[in-house]
Structures are given as structure tokens and as C-alpha cells.
Design a protein around this motif. Structure first.
Motif, short mmCIF file in Angstrom:
data_model
loop_
_atom_site.label_atom_id
_atom_site.label_comp_id
_atom_site.label_asym_id
_atom_site.label_seq_id
_atom_site.Cartn_x
_atom_site.Cartn_y
_atom_site.Cartn_z
N CYS A 190 73.15 31.62 -18.43
CA CYS A 190 73.25 30.37 -17.70
C CYS A 190 73.83 30.59 -16.31
N CYS B 224 77.87 25.20 -18.09
CA CYS B 224 77.66 26.41 -18.89
C CYS B 224 78.73 26.53 -19.97
N ASP C 61 77.88 24.15 -22.76
CA ASP C 61 76.80 24.70 -23.59
C ASP C 61 77.36 25.73 -24.56
N ASP D 210 79.18 23.97 -27.35
CA ASP D 210 78.23 23.35 -28.28
C ASP D 210 77.61 24.40 -29.21
N THR D 211 77.26 25.55 -28.66
CA THR D 211 76.68 26.61 -29.48
C THR D 211 77.67 27.10 -30.53
#
Length: 89
Positions: free
Chosen positions: A58, A69, A72, A75-76
Motif C-alpha cells: 500500500c 494503510c 487496512d 482490518d486484515t
């Protein structure tokens, strides 16, 4: 007196046999639980690695801000934690 000793040995041996059977019967669920924990750890570690590489990609592509980023990546990792919970329970 001899009968008392023989009775005591017989009772002791029965208790030992029962204890051994109980110990063996608990081994199967413990092994299954261990496998579930290992699968959960593997899922969690895979999610962490995916999150790391995703953040690097990212930032390298510069398509989002650093804050986006990071989100993200969070979240992952959260998805990996949920997968671990699903595996364990």
C-alpha cells in the motif's frame, strides 16, 4: 491377615486400572483441542504476515495515505483474529 493383604492389593490394582483408563480417555479430546489451537495460531500468523505485506504494498504504490494503510493493516489482522476464533470454537 493374608486375606486382608490380598484384598488390599486387589482393590489397589482396580483403582490403578481405572485411573489409567480415565487418563487414556482424556487424551483424545486434548489432542483435538491442541490441533485446533495450532490451526488458530497458524491462521493468526498468516493474517499478520498478510497485513505486513499489504501495508508495504500500500505504501509502495502510494495509493492511500499512511493512516489509511494502517487501517487496512488493522482490518486484515482483525479478520485473522476472527478466523482464529472460528477455528477454535
Amino acid at each position: 491377615m493374608v486375606e486382608l493383604k490380598n484384598g488390599l492389593w486387589g482393590q489397589t490394582s482396580r483403582v490403578l486400572v481405572m485411573a489409567g483408563l480415565l487418563a487414556l480417555s482424556g487424551a483424545a479430546p486434548a489432542t483435538e483441542q491442541s490441533q485446533q489451537r495450532q490451526q488458530g495460531r497458524n491462521a493468526n500468523q498468516a493474517a499478520k504476515q498478510e497485513a505486513r505485506s499489504g501495508k508495504v504494498d500500500c505504501r509502495a504504490e502510494n495509493q492511500k495515505s499512511n493512516a489509511e494503510c494502517r487501517q487496512d493493516k488493522r482490518d486484515t489482522k482483525q479478520d485473522g483474529r476472527q478466523e482464529k476464533r472460528d477455528t477454535k470454537y
